[in-house]
Write a protein that holds these residues in place. Structure first.
Motif, PDB file in Angstrom:
ATOM      1  N   ARG A   1       0.868  -1.175  -0.085  1.00 57.12           N
ATOM      2  CA  ARG A   1       0.110  -0.074   0.047  1.00 57.12           C
ATOM      3  C   ARG A   1       0.922   1.216   0.031  1.00 57.12           C
ATOM      4  O   ARG A   1       1.662   1.322   0.697  1.00 57.12           O
ATOM      5  CB  ARG A   1      -0.996   0.034   1.240  1.00 57.12           C
ATOM      6  CG  ARG A   1      -1.840   1.140   1.539  1.00 57.12           C
ATOM      7  CD  ARG A   1      -2.852   0.730   2.531  1.00 57.12           C
ATOM      8  NE  ARG A   1      -2.174   0.230   3.808  1.00 57.12           N
ATOM      9  CZ  ARG A   1      -2.800   0.086   4.977  1.00 57.12           C
ATOM     10  NH1 ARG A   1      -4.101   0.327   4.768  1.00 57.12           N
ATOM     11  NH2 ARG A   1      -2.124  -0.411   5.795  1.00 57.12           N
TER      12      ARG A   1
ATOM     13  N   LEU B   1     -11.954  -3.473   0.589  1.00 51.28           N
ATOM     14  CA  LEU B   1     -10.930  -4.138   1.106  1.00 51.28           C
ATOM     15  C   LEU B   1     -10.630  -3.610   2.499  1.00 51.28           C
ATOM     16  O   LEU B   1     -10.737  -4.145   3.607  1.00 51.28           O
ATOM     17  CB  LEU B   1      -9.839  -4.767   0.486  1.00 51.28           C
ATOM     18  CG  LEU B   1      -8.795  -5.510   1.136  1.00 51.28           C
ATOM     19  CD1 LEU B   1      -9.330  -6.674   1.238  1.00 51.28           C
ATOM     20  CD2 LEU B   1      -7.430  -5.535   0.192  1.00 51.28           C
ATOM     21  N   LEU B   2     -10.206  -2.230   2.355  1.00 51.75           N
ATOM     22  CA  LEU B   2      -9.744  -1.376   3.499  1.00 51.75           C
ATOM     23  C   LEU B   2     -10.533  -0.350   3.733  1.00 51.75           C
ATOM     24  O   LEU B   2     -10.421   0.775   3.212  1.00 51.75           O
ATOM     25  CB  LEU B   2      -8.350  -0.798   3.330  1.00 51.75           C
ATOM     26  CG  LEU B   2      -7.280  -2.127   3.058  1.00 51.75           C
ATOM     27  CD1 LEU B   2      -5.904  -1.661   2.651  1.00 51.75           C
ATOM     28  CD2 LEU B   2      -7.184  -3.085   4.476  1.00 51.75           C
TER      29      LEU B   2
ATOM     30  N   GLU C   1      -6.119   0.292   8.835  1.00 51.12           N
ATOM     31  CA  GLU C   1      -6.639  -0.926   8.642  1.00 51.12           C
ATOM     32  C   GLU C   1      -5.130  -2.125   8.347  1.00 51.12           C
ATOM     33  O   GLU C   1      -4.715  -1.856   7.107  1.00 51.12           O
ATOM     34  CB  GLU C   1      -7.753  -1.242   7.705  1.00 51.12           C
ATOM     35  CG  GLU C   1      -8.439  -2.556   8.379  1.00 51.12           C
ATOM     36  CD  GLU C   1      -9.676  -2.906   7.795  1.00 51.12           C
ATOM     37  OE1 GLU C   1     -10.466  -3.682   7.570  1.00 51.12           O
ATOM     38  OE2 GLU C   1     -10.444  -1.433   7.332  1.00 51.12           O
ATOM     39  N   ARG C   2      -5.180  -2.931   9.002  1.00 47.28           N
ATOM     40  CA  ARG C   2      -4.405  -4.177   8.716  1.00 47.28           C
ATOM     41  C   ARG C   2      -4.683  -4.967   7.654  1.00 47.28           C
ATOM     42  O   ARG C   2      -6.177  -5.503   7.553  1.00 47.28           O
ATOM     43  CB  ARG C   2      -3.889  -4.857   9.994  1.00 47.28           C
ATOM     44  CG  ARG C   2      -2.725  -5.920   9.567  1.00 47.28           C
ATOM     45  CD  ARG C   2      -2.430  -6.783  10.855  1.00 47.28           C
ATOM     46  NE  ARG C   2      -1.205  -7.599  10.801  1.00 47.28           N
ATOM     47  CZ  ARG C   2      -0.928  -8.608  11.665  1.00 47.28           C
ATOM     48  NH1 ARG C   2      -1.201  -8.021  12.873  1.00 47.28           N
ATOM     49  NH2 ARG C   2       0.064  -9.329  11.242  1.00 47.28           N
ATOM     50  N   PHE C   3      -3.771  -5.381   6.700  1.00 48.12           N
ATOM     51  CA  PHE C   3      -4.358  -6.550   5.838  1.00 48.12           C
ATOM     52  C   PHE C   3      -3.293  -7.622   5.516  1.00 48.12           C
ATOM     53  O   PHE C   3      -2.213  -7.390   6.019  1.00 48.12           O
ATOM     54  CB  PHE C   3      -4.511  -5.827   4.230  1.00 48.12           C
ATOM     55  CG  PHE C   3      -3.267  -5.455   3.523  1.00 48.12           C
ATOM     56  CD1 PHE C   3      -2.674  -6.257   2.638  1.00 48.12           C
ATOM     57  CD2 PHE C   3      -2.590  -4.243   4.063  1.00 48.12           C
ATOM     58  CE1 PHE C   3      -1.572  -5.989   2.271  1.00 48.12           C
ATOM     59  CE2 PHE C   3      -1.613  -4.024   3.172  1.00 48.12           C
ATOM     60  CZ  PHE C   3      -0.803  -4.594   2.200  1.00 48.12           C
ATOM     61  N   GLU C   4      -3.658  -8.824   5.278  1.00 45.24           N
ATOM     62  CA  GLU C   4      -2.738  -9.884   4.864  1.00 45.24           C
ATOM     63  C   GLU C   4      -2.639 -10.005   3.312  1.00 45.24           C
ATOM     64  O   GLU C   4      -3.623  -9.768   2.684  1.00 45.24           O
ATOM     65  CB  GLU C   4      -2.964 -11.044   5.763  1.00 45.24           C
ATOM     66  CG  GLU C   4      -2.935 -10.987   7.186  1.00 45.24           C
ATOM     67  CD  GLU C   4      -1.723 -10.894   7.688  1.00 45.24           C
ATOM     68  OE1 GLU C   4      -0.771 -11.420   7.010  1.00 45.24           O
ATOM     69  OE2 GLU C   4      -1.289 -10.598   8.858  1.00 45.24           O
ATOM     70  N   CYS C   5      -1.361 -10.747   2.951  1.00 47.58           N
ATOM     71  CA  CYS C   5      -1.434 -10.943   1.511  1.00 47.58           C
ATOM     72  C   CYS C   5      -0.544 -12.259   1.438  1.00 47.58           C
ATOM     73  O   CYS C   5       0.266 -12.786   2.052  1.00 47.58           O
ATOM     74  CB  CYS C   5      -0.601  -9.907   0.929  1.00 47.58           C
ATOM     75  SG  CYS C   5      -0.686 -10.040  -1.135  1.00 47.58           S
TER      76      CYS C   5
ATOM     77  N   THR D   1      -6.644 -10.243   2.241  1.00 44.03           N
ATOM     78  CA  THR D   1      -7.531 -10.464   3.433  1.00 44.03           C
ATOM     79  C   THR D   1      -7.380  -9.174   4.374  1.00 44.03           C
ATOM     80  O   THR D   1      -6.191  -8.784   4.503  1.00 44.03           O
ATOM     81  CB  THR D   1      -7.585 -11.693   3.934  1.00 44.03           C
ATOM     82  OG1 THR D   1      -6.171 -11.675   4.603  1.00 44.03           O
ATOM     83  CG2 THR D   1      -7.611 -12.968   2.842  1.00 44.03           C
ATOM     84  N   SER D   2      -8.407  -8.828   4.978  1.00 47.86           N
ATOM     85  CA  SER D   2      -8.305  -7.933   6.015  1.00 47.86           C
ATOM     86  C   SER D   2      -9.031  -8.198   7.282  1.00 47.86           C
ATOM     87  O   SER D   2     -10.208  -9.095   7.009  1.00 47.86           O
ATOM     88  CB  SER D   2      -8.849  -6.473   5.607  1.00 47.86           C
ATOM     89  OG  SER D   2     -10.143  -6.645   5.218  1.00 47.86           O
ATOM     90  N   TRP D   3      -8.709  -7.687   8.487  1.00 50.23           N
ATOM     91  CA  TRP D   3      -9.360  -8.330   9.621  1.00 50.23           C
ATOM     92  C   TRP D   3     -10.803  -7.964   9.884  1.00 50.23           C
ATOM     93  O   TRP D   3     -11.814  -8.683  10.303  1.00 50.23           O
ATOM     94  CB  TRP D   3      -8.513  -7.771  10.931  1.00 50.23           C
ATOM     95  CG  TRP D   3      -7.298  -8.175  11.110  1.00 50.23           C
ATOM     96  CD1 TRP D   3      -6.666  -9.251  10.229  1.00 50.23           C
ATOM     97  CD2 TRP D   3      -6.396  -8.011  12.246  1.00 50.23           C
ATOM     98  NE1 TRP D   3      -5.706  -9.464  11.011  1.00 50.23           N
ATOM     99  CE2 TRP D   3      -5.170  -8.972  12.152  1.00 50.23           C
ATOM    100  CE3 TRP D   3      -6.681  -7.252  13.469  1.00 50.23           C
ATOM    101  CZ2 TRP D   3      -4.247  -9.088  12.913  1.00 50.23           C
ATOM    102  CZ3 TRP D   3      -5.634  -7.307  14.366  1.00 50.23           C
ATOM    103  CH2 TRP D   3      -4.531  -8.062  14.141  1.00 50.23           C
TER     104      TRP D   3
ATOM    105  N   GLN E   1     -12.982  -7.838   7.279  1.00 54.15           N
ATOM    106  CA  GLN E   1     -13.976  -8.064   6.296  1.00 54.15           C
ATOM    107  C   GLN E   1     -14.176  -9.600   6.175  1.00 54.15           C
ATOM    108  O   GLN E   1     -13.271 -10.210   6.661  1.00 54.15           O
ATOM    109  CB  GLN E   1     -13.162  -7.918   4.719  1.00 54.15           C
ATOM    110  CG  GLN E   1     -13.132  -6.138   4.578  1.00 54.15           C
ATOM    111  CD  GLN E   1     -14.357  -5.636   4.220  1.00 54.15           C
ATOM    112  OE1 GLN E   1     -15.176  -5.973   3.984  1.00 54.15           O
ATOM    113  NE2 GLN E   1     -14.482  -4.429   5.029  1.00 54.15           N
TER     114      GLN E   1
END
Length: 426
Positions: A326, A362-363, A368-372, A382-384, A386
């Motif tokens: 990001r 998504l965010l 906001e934290r996301f994973e990939c 993915t995000s926490w 969602q």
């Protein structure tokens, strides 16, 4: 619909007479097997073929109108079909999607023992892969029992797989490769590692490392050699510089290699690409690369794109290494982008940008934290907050949403997974 699964061979950390169940994630499933469905003998002139994709499969559903003339069922001669050659039967079943095999095992005793049949496993190892899946793993908040669900991308369907054969200390999902899944955790004060095959419900606990510390791990499977290796880099939190250890399944032991040079890591996420392990570093700025063939580390001065807030390294096919991150200083100017490393010029080249509508979905918050995660040129976001994931196909340049209850859990761990019956834990 719930189908019982009998497990033939016991695992090192499971019971010997384990009875498990495989079911669709959610409500009851429709019986799509041609066996017992009663296919009628309909004249071709009265058939109307309607092509649908209810679960991602190209299926043909035959619909007919009521006719005045009587219709007769087709009688299948048991004596003929019972004499189907063994090789032909194994070749047919080897092409059935792995998750459907469990439903077919209830047909007869012969099919029930199919997973222990060397002929079937031989044909299964030669057919093309079922296709990528997403494996989600978490522990029940009340009972602390391990839970696992798998989303098949080709079938567009969630499946629930029992994971009661795992020991209680298996907490961290390390990753998956070649049909095997790796877990780690603390057994008391001892850091342990195991590998398992979720389909065959078998697992094996690996020997202890030379240095008893929580480590960053990655697993690599060589299907041709029927072996795998696990690389343990620094400690889990990057506080201590420990010698790199490599586990070789053919030798069944850990070997100690060069210590990673003192660096400031950006993230504990690692990517294994073209027999090399990559990590992001802040100082010195660039990448740390570990060569599995030589056992040595070296630094690559690949500068990160400007205004990069957070990034993940993703291993693609054919030596492709991606950086997903990001960028932007303010929430209204942020965006998600994907770069590819130009190995010759040692620089990141932009591949694509996430469309704004997907990024906003998504965010929702700028912090906001996301994973990939990635595999075979597929990248999952993915995000926490969602209950869905966003999938990007690098080759097809297509964005798509993946929804499911398993992605809604805040403590779920996700990785790509290739279901294979012939993946052995030995």
């Amino acid at each position: 619909m719930v189908v019982g699964i009998e497990i033939g061979e016991p695992s090192d950390c499971g019971s010997r007479d384990l009875m498990t169940q495989l079911s669709y994630f959610g409500g009851g499933a429709r019986n799509t097997s041609p066996i017992g469905r009663g296919v009628r003998n309909i004249s071709p002139s009265r058939q109307k073929v309607i092509k649908t994709k209810p679960r991602g499969l190209d299926e043909e559903i035959v619909s007919t109108k009521f006719a005045k003339s009587p219709q007769f069922d087709v009688q299948m001669e048991d004596d003929i079909w019972a004499m189907l050659p063994e090789d032909l039967l194994n070749e047919i079943l080897a092409r059935v999607p792995p998750f459907m095999i469990f439903r077919l095992r209830s047909v007869c005793k012969r099919w029930n023992s199919i997973l222990q049949d060397n002929g079937f496993l031989k044909f299964h190892s030669q057919v093309p892969s079922h296709g990528p899946c997403l494996l989600t793993y978490w522990k029940n908040s009340q009972s602390q029992s391990p839970q696992c669900s798998v989303f098949s991308l080709p079938l567009k369907q969630w499946y629930k797989i029992p994971f009661t054969f795992l020991p209680q200390w298996a907490f961290w999902l390390v990753g998956s490769s070649g049909g095997l899944v790796c877990f780690s955790g603390l057994d008391g004060s001892t850091f342990r590692t195991l590998i398992c095959n979720p389909l065959t419900q078998t697992c094996r606990i690996l020997p202890s490392m030379h240095y008893n510390q929580q480590r960053q791990l990655t697993m690599v499977v060589d299907r041709k050699q029927r072996s795998f290796k696990i690389i343990a880099a620094n400690d889990l939190y990057g506080d201590k510089s420990l010698p790199t250890e490599v586990y070789d399944s053919e030798l069944n032991r850990w070997s100690v290699h060069q210590r990673m040079p003192a660096v400031n890591l950006c993230s504990s996420k690692m990517a294994f690409c073209d027999s090399r392990l990559y990590l992001e570093t802040l100082s010195p700025l660039g990448l740390m690369m570990y060569r599995l063939d030589t056992g040595y580390w070296e630094h690559i001065p690949a500068k990160f794109p400007r205004s990069l807030l957070d990034g993940y390294l993703i291993a693609g096919t054919k030596k492709r290494l991606f950086l997903v991150g990001r960028v932007g200083l303010y929430s209204t100017l942020q965006s998600m982008r994907i770069w590819e490393l130009d190995h010759a010029k040692v620089m990141w080249v932009e591949v694509t940008r996430m469309p704004p509508r997907y990024f906003r979905s998504l965010l929702r918050l700028s912090a906001e934290r996301f994973e990939c995660f990635g595999q075979d040129n597929l990248i999952l976001f993915t995000s926490w907050n969602q209950g869905k994931g966003l999938l990007y196909d690098v080759d097809k340049k297509v964005w798509s949403w993946i929804a499911g209850c398993a992605l809604q859990l805040y403590n779920s761990q996700v990785c790509f997974y290739e279901p294979r019956f012939d993946a052995l834990v030995y």
